[in-house]
Design a protein around this motif. Structure first.
Motif, PDB file in Angstrom:
ATOM      1  N   ALA A  50      -8.453   4.778   5.212  1.00 34.27           N
ATOM      2  CA  ALA A  50      -8.687   3.423   4.706  1.00 34.27           C
ATOM      3  C   ALA A  50      -7.627   3.044   3.688  1.00 34.27           C
ATOM      4  CB  ALA A  50     -10.082   3.336   4.091  1.00 34.27           C
ATOM      5  N   ASP A  51      -7.309   3.973   2.780  1.00 42.33           N
ATOM      6  CA  ASP A  51      -6.306   3.704   1.761  1.00 42.33           C
ATOM      7  C   ASP A  51      -4.939   3.480   2.397  1.00 42.33           C
ATOM      8  OD1 ASP A  51      -5.938   3.433  -1.053  1.00 42.33           O
ATOM      9  OD2 ASP A  51      -4.855   5.323  -1.074  1.00 42.33           O
ATOM     10  N   ALA A  52      -4.615   4.289   3.415  1.00 43.31           N
ATOM     11  CA  ALA A  52      -3.319   4.157   4.077  1.00 43.31           C
ATOM     12  C   ALA A  52      -3.199   2.818   4.792  1.00 43.31           C
ATOM     13  CB  ALA A  52      -3.129   5.311   5.067  1.00 43.31           C
ATOM     14  N   VAL A  53      -4.279   2.368   5.455  1.00 44.34           N
ATOM     15  CA  VAL A  53      -4.250   1.077   6.148  1.00 44.34           C
ATOM     16  C   VAL A  53      -4.062  -0.051   5.140  1.00 44.34           C
ATOM     17  CG1 VAL A  53      -5.649  -0.575   7.468  1.00 44.34           C
ATOM     18  CG2 VAL A  53      -5.555   1.822   8.168  1.00 44.34           C
ATOM     19  N   ALA A  54      -4.803   0.013   4.031  1.00 45.73           N
ATOM     20  CA  ALA A  54      -4.690  -1.039   3.020  1.00 45.73           C
ATOM     21  C   ALA A  54      -3.280  -1.079   2.430  1.00 45.73           C
ATOM     22  CB  ALA A  54      -5.726  -0.823   1.914  1.00 45.73           C
ATOM     23  N   GLN A  55      -2.719   0.081   2.131  1.00 47.08           N
ATOM     24  CA  GLN A  55      -1.375   0.114   1.557  1.00 47.08           C
ATOM     25  C   GLN A  55      -0.337  -0.365   2.567  1.00 47.08           C
ATOM     26  OE1 GLN A  55      -0.068   3.255  -0.998  1.00 47.08           O
ATOM     27  NE2 GLN A  55      -2.133   4.011  -1.340  1.00 47.08           N
ATOM     28  N   GLU A  56      -0.530  -0.027   3.858  1.00 49.52           N
ATOM     29  CA  GLU A  56       0.397  -0.499   4.872  1.00 49.52           C
ATOM     30  C   GLU A  56       0.333  -2.027   4.978  1.00 49.52           C
ATOM     31  OE1 GLU A  56       3.131  -0.369   8.188  1.00 49.52           O
ATOM     32  OE2 GLU A  56       2.743   0.772   6.373  1.00 49.52           O
ATOM     33  N   PHE A  57      -0.864  -2.594   4.891  1.00 55.66           N
ATOM     34  CA  PHE A  57      -1.001  -4.049   4.942  1.00 55.66           C
ATOM     35  C   PHE A  57      -0.259  -4.690   3.766  1.00 55.66           C
ATOM     36  CE2 PHE A  57      -3.427  -7.923   3.760  1.00 55.66           C
ATOM     37  CZ  PHE A  57      -3.176  -8.666   4.904  1.00 55.66           C
ATOM     38  N   VAL A  58      -0.433  -4.132   2.571  1.00 60.87           N
ATOM     39  CA  VAL A  58       0.262  -4.658   1.394  1.00 60.87           C
ATOM     40  C   VAL A  58       1.772  -4.543   1.569  1.00 60.87           C
ATOM     41  CG1 VAL A  58       0.687  -4.244  -1.060  1.00 60.87           C
ATOM     42  CG2 VAL A  58      -1.658  -4.283  -0.196  1.00 60.87           C
ATOM     43  N   ARG A  59       2.232  -3.416   2.127  1.00 58.72           N
ATOM     44  CA  ARG A  59       3.670  -3.238   2.340  1.00 58.72           C
ATOM     45  C   ARG A  59       4.211  -4.262   3.332  1.00 58.72           C
ATOM     46  NH1 ARG A  59       7.217  -1.348   5.736  1.00 58.72           N
ATOM     47  NH2 ARG A  59       5.638  -0.850   7.295  1.00 58.72           N
ATOM     48  N   LEU A  60       3.466  -4.500   4.425  1.00 63.64           N
ATOM     49  CA  LEU A  60       3.913  -5.456   5.427  1.00 63.64           C
ATOM     50  C   LEU A  60       3.992  -6.871   4.858  1.00 63.64           C
ATOM     51  CD1 LEU A  60       1.934  -4.168   8.546  1.00 63.64           C
ATOM     52  CD2 LEU A  60       4.414  -4.114   8.216  1.00 63.64           C
ATOM     53  N   LEU A  61       3.098  -7.180   3.926  1.00 59.19           N
ATOM     54  CA  LEU A  61       3.111  -8.513   3.334  1.00 59.19           C
ATOM     55  C   LEU A  61       4.380  -8.781   2.529  1.00 59.19           C
ATOM     56  CD1 LEU A  61      -0.509  -9.284   2.086  1.00 59.19           C
ATOM     57  CD2 LEU A  61       0.721 -10.308   3.985  1.00 59.19           C
ATOM     58  N   ALA A  62       5.122  -7.724   2.193  1.00 51.39           N
ATOM     59  CA  ALA A  62       6.359  -7.916   1.442  1.00 51.39           C
ATOM     60  C   ALA A  62       7.492  -8.410   2.330  1.00 51.39           C
ATOM     61  CB  ALA A  62       6.773  -6.607   0.767  1.00 51.39           C
ATOM     62  N   GLY A  63       7.311  -8.402   3.651  1.00 52.41           N
ATOM     63  CA  GLY A  63       8.365  -8.803   4.562  1.00 52.41           C
ATOM     64  C   GLY A  63       8.549 -10.306   4.619  1.00 52.41           C
ATOM     65  N   PRO A  64       9.697 -10.754   5.107  1.00 55.10           N
ATOM     66  CA  PRO A  64       9.960 -12.193   5.187  1.00 55.10           C
ATOM     67  C   PRO A  64       9.002 -12.889   6.148  1.00 55.10           C
ATOM     68  CG  PRO A  64      11.649 -10.940   6.367  1.00 55.10           C
ATOM     69  CD  PRO A  64      10.818  -9.951   5.622  1.00 55.10           C
ATOM     70  N   GLY A  65       8.528 -14.061   5.753  1.00 51.16           N
ATOM     71  CA  GLY A  65       7.652 -14.857   6.606  1.00 51.16           C
ATOM     72  C   GLY A  65       6.250 -14.329   6.742  1.00 51.16           C
ATOM     73  N   SER A  66       5.875 -13.313   5.959  1.00 49.51           N
ATOM     74  CA  SER A  66       4.562 -12.687   6.130  1.00 49.51           C
ATOM     75  C   SER A  66       3.415 -13.604   5.749  1.00 49.51           C
ATOM     76  CB  SER A  66       4.488 -11.400   5.314  1.00 49.51           C
ATOM     77  OG  SER A  66       4.732 -11.661   3.945  1.00 49.51           O
ATOM     78  N   GLY A  67       3.658 -14.531   4.810  1.00 46.05           N
ATOM     79  CA  GLY A  67       2.577 -15.382   4.327  1.00 46.05           C
ATOM     80  C   GLY A  67       2.126 -16.437   5.318  1.00 46.05           C
ATOM     81  N   VAL A  68       2.898 -16.655   6.391  1.00 47.63           N
ATOM     82  CA  VAL A  68       2.508 -17.698   7.349  1.00 47.63           C
ATOM     83  C   VAL A  68       1.748 -17.112   8.532  1.00 47.63           C
ATOM     84  CG1 VAL A  68       4.487 -19.088   6.677  1.00 47.63           C
ATOM     85  CG2 VAL A  68       4.672 -17.591   8.671  1.00 47.63           C
ATOM     86  N   ARG A  69       1.589 -15.801   8.581  1.00 45.27           N
ATOM     87  CA  ARG A  69       0.889 -15.168   9.693  1.00 45.27           C
ATOM     88  C   ARG A  69      -0.601 -15.085   9.408  1.00 45.27           C
ATOM     89  NH1 ARG A  69       3.691  -9.744  11.646  1.00 45.27           N
ATOM     90  NH2 ARG A  69       1.810  -9.858  12.936  1.00 45.27           N
ATOM     91  N   SER A  70      -1.398 -15.039  10.457  1.00 40.48           N
ATOM     92  CA  SER A  70      -2.844 -14.955  10.309  1.00 40.48           C
ATOM     93  C   SER A  70      -3.278 -13.508  10.109  1.00 40.48           C
ATOM     94  CB  SER A  70      -3.540 -15.527  11.542  1.00 40.48           C
ATOM     95  OG  SER A  70      -3.330 -14.677  12.667  1.00 40.48           O
ATOM     96  N   VAL A  71      -4.461 -13.335   9.535  1.00 36.94           N
ATOM     97  CA  VAL A  71      -5.025 -11.998   9.370  1.00 36.94           C
ATOM     98  C   VAL A  71      -5.232 -11.348  10.732  1.00 36.94           C
ATOM     99  CG1 VAL A  71      -7.020 -10.704   8.539  1.00 36.94           C
ATOM    100  CG2 VAL A  71      -6.091 -12.583   7.162  1.00 36.94           C
ATOM    101  N   ARG A  72      -5.635 -12.136  11.723  1.00 34.75           N
ATOM    102  CA  ARG A  72      -5.855 -11.598  13.068  1.00 34.75           C
ATOM    103  C   ARG A  72      -4.567 -11.009  13.636  1.00 34.75           C
ATOM    104  NH1 ARG A  72      -9.865 -11.837  16.426  1.00 34.75           N
ATOM    105  NH2 ARG A  72     -10.942 -13.365  15.099  1.00 34.75           N
ATOM    106  N   SER A  73      -3.431 -11.690  13.416  1.00 36.11           N
ATOM    107  CA  SER A  73      -2.167 -11.171  13.942  1.00 36.11           C
ATOM    108  C   SER A  73      -1.764  -9.887  13.234  1.00 36.11           C
ATOM    109  CB  SER A  73      -1.074 -12.228  13.833  1.00 36.11           C
ATOM    110  OG  SER A  73      -0.655 -12.407  12.483  1.00 36.11           O
ATOM    111  N   TRP A  74      -2.041  -9.793  11.932  1.00 35.60           N
ATOM    112  CA  TRP A  74      -1.754  -8.557  11.203  1.00 35.60           C
ATOM    113  C   TRP A  74      -2.613  -7.417  11.727  1.00 35.60           C
ATOM    114  CZ3 TRP A  74       2.549  -8.128   8.934  1.00 35.60           C
ATOM    115  CH2 TRP A  74       3.115  -9.145   8.174  1.00 35.60           C
ATOM    116  N   ALA A  75      -3.905  -7.674  11.933  1.00 36.72           N
ATOM    117  CA  ALA A  75      -4.803  -6.633  12.432  1.00 36.72           C
ATOM    118  C   ALA A  75      -4.338  -6.137  13.798  1.00 36.72           C
ATOM    119  CB  ALA A  75      -6.225  -7.170  12.504  1.00 36.72           C
ATOM    120  N   SER A  76      -3.931  -7.082  14.661  1.00 34.11           N
ATOM    121  CA  SER A  76      -3.455  -6.702  15.985  1.00 34.11           C
ATOM    122  C   SER A  76      -2.206  -5.830  15.886  1.00 34.11           C
ATOM    123  CB  SER A  76      -3.165  -7.962  16.804  1.00 34.11           C
ATOM    124  OG  SER A  76      -2.624  -7.633  18.062  1.00 34.11           O
TER     125      SER A  76
END
Length: 303
Positions: A180-206
């Motif tokens: 669980a901790d690894a998934v949460a940290q990976e999500f936070v890391r991915l959010l640092a990428g360019p254009g990450s704020g315009v994507r949906s949560v569903r697309s991140w989960a996929s």
């Protein structure tokens, strides 16, 4: 300790064009950096403890000093130093606005604040001590673009600290705390990428190979916020970064962060920040200019 209100300390930046960052020794930063009474901050504090005895109390958890340590205090946490003697090290202070280049660092810091006291091995010190020394030197010299260099150094420091902290829990299965901790940290890391704020949560989960429900559950558990809140926060910080660090028009900034309607972007930005984009830009000179905080500048030797 009495039952009165806990003092709230602010990083005093006396004018909007001054740098919301400071680094120095406990003596340089001043007596509040080793305050022996409970207090909290509106800013982040990272402390690299290299010497001394006593204890540091953070949110009622007492940490004995056995240097070297790396300590994290995030806005709102209550802390104080207890019976300290010969306290030595480096104190780093900064506000949210200093993280505009790397908005996901806010959530990494929040996670570090939940495990705030890192004992450092010899290898850890070999990684961190030169980096902290470089930050002190860059701040003291105040050369052109030194604020950008400091933001880059700070980003590296935060990521290295997160790597040293590592995920907690036992086991690596899908339902384990470590997973669980690894998934949460990976999500936070991915959010640092360019254009990450315009994507949906569903697309991140996929992309991450988990369900939306699982992503919501683990991210909320680890960070205290939902993925949707973090995505909005990332989108807002990207807009802040563009407003503060570029000459793009408000319309262009809106397009860069995924808004086709500039008026709707302005309403969204005001709802998230309390300011219009133009108001924020007028007050964000600290990130356009590399000025110093006079009250904590090292005195320069005479020419």
């Amino acid at each position: 300790m009495d039952d009165g209100p806990v003092p709230l300390h602010r990083l005093e930046v006396p004018a909007p064009h001054l740098l919301p960052f400071a680094i120095g020794s406990f003596d340089t930063i001043g007596p509040l950096s080793r305050a022996g009474f409970p207090h909290r901050h509106t800013f982040y504090e990272i402390v690299h403890v290299t010497g001394g005895t006593g204890a540091h109390v953070i949110d009622l958890s007492r940490w004995e000093l056995r240097p070297p340590h790396l300590c994290f205090v995030v806005p709102g946490q209550v802390h104080y130093w207890e019976d300290v003697s010969d306290l030595q090290g480096v104190v780093i202070l900064f506000t949210d606005d200093f993280l505009l280049d790397h908005p996901a660092d806010r959530d990494v810091l929040r996670m570090l604040g939940e495990r705030p006291w890192l004992s450092l091995s010899r290898a850890d010190m070999a990684d961190l001590a030169p980096l902290v020394a470089d930050m002190e030197r860059e701040y003291a010299l105040g050369r052109p673009q030194f604020a950008a260099v400091l933001r880059a150094f700070l980003h590296v420091l935060i990521l290295r600290a997160a790597r040293m902290s590592g995920p907690g829990g036992d086991g690596d299965g899908p339902g384990s705390p470590r997973r669980a901790d690894a998934v949460a940290q990976e999500f936070v890391r991915l959010l640092a990428g360019p254009g990450s704020g315009v994507r949906s949560v569903r697309s991140w989960a996929s992309q991450m190979g988990v369900t939306v429900g699982y992503l919501n559950e683990v991210v909320k558990h680890v960070t205290g916020r939902t993925p949707g809140q973090l995505v909005r926060q990332t989108r807002t910080h990207e807009a802040k970064r563009l407003l503060a660090l570029t000459d793009l028009t408000v319309r262009q900034v809106a397009g860069e962060v995924g808004f086709s309607d500039p008026a709707y972007f302005c309403r969204y930005f005001r709802r998230e920040t309390g300011l219009s984009p133009s108001e924020f830009r007028r007050g964000s000179g600290a990130l356009h200019h590399d000025y110093r905080i006079p009250s904590i500048d090292h005195p320069r030797p005479p020419a």
